[in-house]
Design an enzyme around this catalytic site. Structure first.
Site, PDB file in Angstrom:
ATOM      1  N   GLY A 102       0.838  -1.184   0.000  1.00  0.00           N
ATOM      2  CA  GLY A 102       0.000   0.000   0.000  1.00  0.00           C
ATOM      3  C   GLY A 102       0.872   1.234   0.000  1.00  0.00           C
ATOM      4  O   GLY A 102       2.025   1.183   0.436  1.00  0.00           O
ATOM      5  N   ASP A 110       4.992  -6.151   3.220  1.00  0.00           N
ATOM      6  CA  ASP A 110       6.037  -5.397   3.921  1.00  0.00           C
ATOM      7  C   ASP A 110       5.442  -4.551   5.040  1.00  0.00           C
ATOM      8  O   ASP A 110       6.111  -3.697   5.601  1.00  0.00           O
ATOM      9  CB  ASP A 110       6.843  -4.534   2.941  1.00  0.00           C
ATOM     10  CG  ASP A 110       6.021  -3.438   2.275  1.00  0.00           C
ATOM     11  OD1 ASP A 110       4.833  -3.259   2.612  1.00  0.00           O
ATOM     12  OD2 ASP A 110       6.578  -2.746   1.400  1.00  0.00           O
ATOM     13  N   HIS A 126      11.189  -2.355  -0.154  1.00  0.00           N
ATOM     14  CA  HIS A 126      12.219  -1.635  -0.914  1.00  0.00           C
ATOM     15  C   HIS A 126      13.592  -2.290  -0.757  1.00  0.00           C
ATOM     16  O   HIS A 126      14.602  -1.626  -0.593  1.00  0.00           O
ATOM     17  CB  HIS A 126      12.258  -0.163  -0.496  1.00  0.00           C
ATOM     18  CG  HIS A 126      10.910   0.464  -0.512  1.00  0.00           C
ATOM     19  ND1 HIS A 126      10.226   0.774  -1.674  1.00  0.00           N
ATOM     20  CD2 HIS A 126      10.076   0.790   0.508  1.00  0.00           C
ATOM     21  CE1 HIS A 126       9.050   1.284  -1.363  1.00  0.00           C
ATOM     22  NE2 HIS A 126       8.927   1.306  -0.063  1.00  0.00           N
ATOM     23  N   ASP A 143       4.684  -2.395  -5.048  1.00  0.00           N
ATOM     24  CA  ASP A 143       4.961  -0.990  -4.763  1.00  0.00           C
ATOM     25  C   ASP A 143       4.706  -0.143  -6.006  1.00  0.00           C
ATOM     26  O   ASP A 143       4.087   0.927  -5.928  1.00  0.00           O
ATOM     27  CB  ASP A 143       6.398  -0.817  -4.264  1.00  0.00           C
ATOM     28  CG  ASP A 143       6.731   0.631  -3.986  1.00  0.00           C
ATOM     29  OD1 ASP A 143       6.174   1.201  -3.027  1.00  0.00           O
ATOM     30  OD2 ASP A 143       7.549   1.216  -4.736  1.00  0.00           O
TER      31      ASP A 143
END
Length: 160
Positions: free
Chosen positions: A9, A74, A129, A139
């Protein structure tokens, strides 16, 4: 059937900016062929946590029959809620957190629990990331949706 759901998100100007979610589903059919589906949407005014929840919801709601699911996210907000049994505590305390305050995003937590119900779901956290290909793809989907046109209204009572 075993399904892996990768999620992410994003929100710009979090809280209360535009945001989006990205979801990638992987599953292998009876012939051993890998299939991939992608889902994303952007919202006018939302938060990162709401988009993290929507990414999981979108993946689970896309499933048409009970599955063995691994959700890879994540978001500690999402993974810890299940792996550390926060949700169980919230339910026992009528949606109050450990500080006896109302849990944020109750509407989406309830929707997620309903979407999760027919499945066996395991939640796995990955560092964001960090070069994980599917996390990076999610992402990209989430940020592209947040930056896109035709943003949706988030159906929240109050963005906090």
């Amino acid at each position: 059937m075993k399904v892996t759901i990768y999620t992410d998100g994003a929100a710009r100007g979090n809280p209360e900016g535009p945001g989006g979610y990205g979801t990638v589903l992987h599953y292998v059919d009876g012939k051993g062929t890998l299939h991939e589906r992608e889902y994303s949407a952007g919202y006018k005014k939302t938060t990162n946590n709401r988009m993290e929840l929507m990414a999981v919801i979108a993946g689970l709601e896309a499933l048409t029959k009970p599955c063995e699911v691994e959700v890879i996210s994540d978001s500690k907000y999402v993974t810890d809620a299940f792996n550390k049994h926060w949700v169980d505590g919230w339910l026992k305390k009528n949606w109050k957190n450990s500080s006896n305050q109302p849990v944020k995003n109750i509407d989406l937590w309830k929707r997620l629990l309903k979407a999760k119900e027919p499945h066996q779901v395991k939640f796995t956290w990955v560092k964001g990331h960090d070069g994980h290909p599917q996390n990076e793809r999610c992402d990209f989907l989430a940020t592209s949706a947040a930056d896109g046109d035709g943003l949706l209204d988030d159906s929240i009572e109050k963005v906090v």
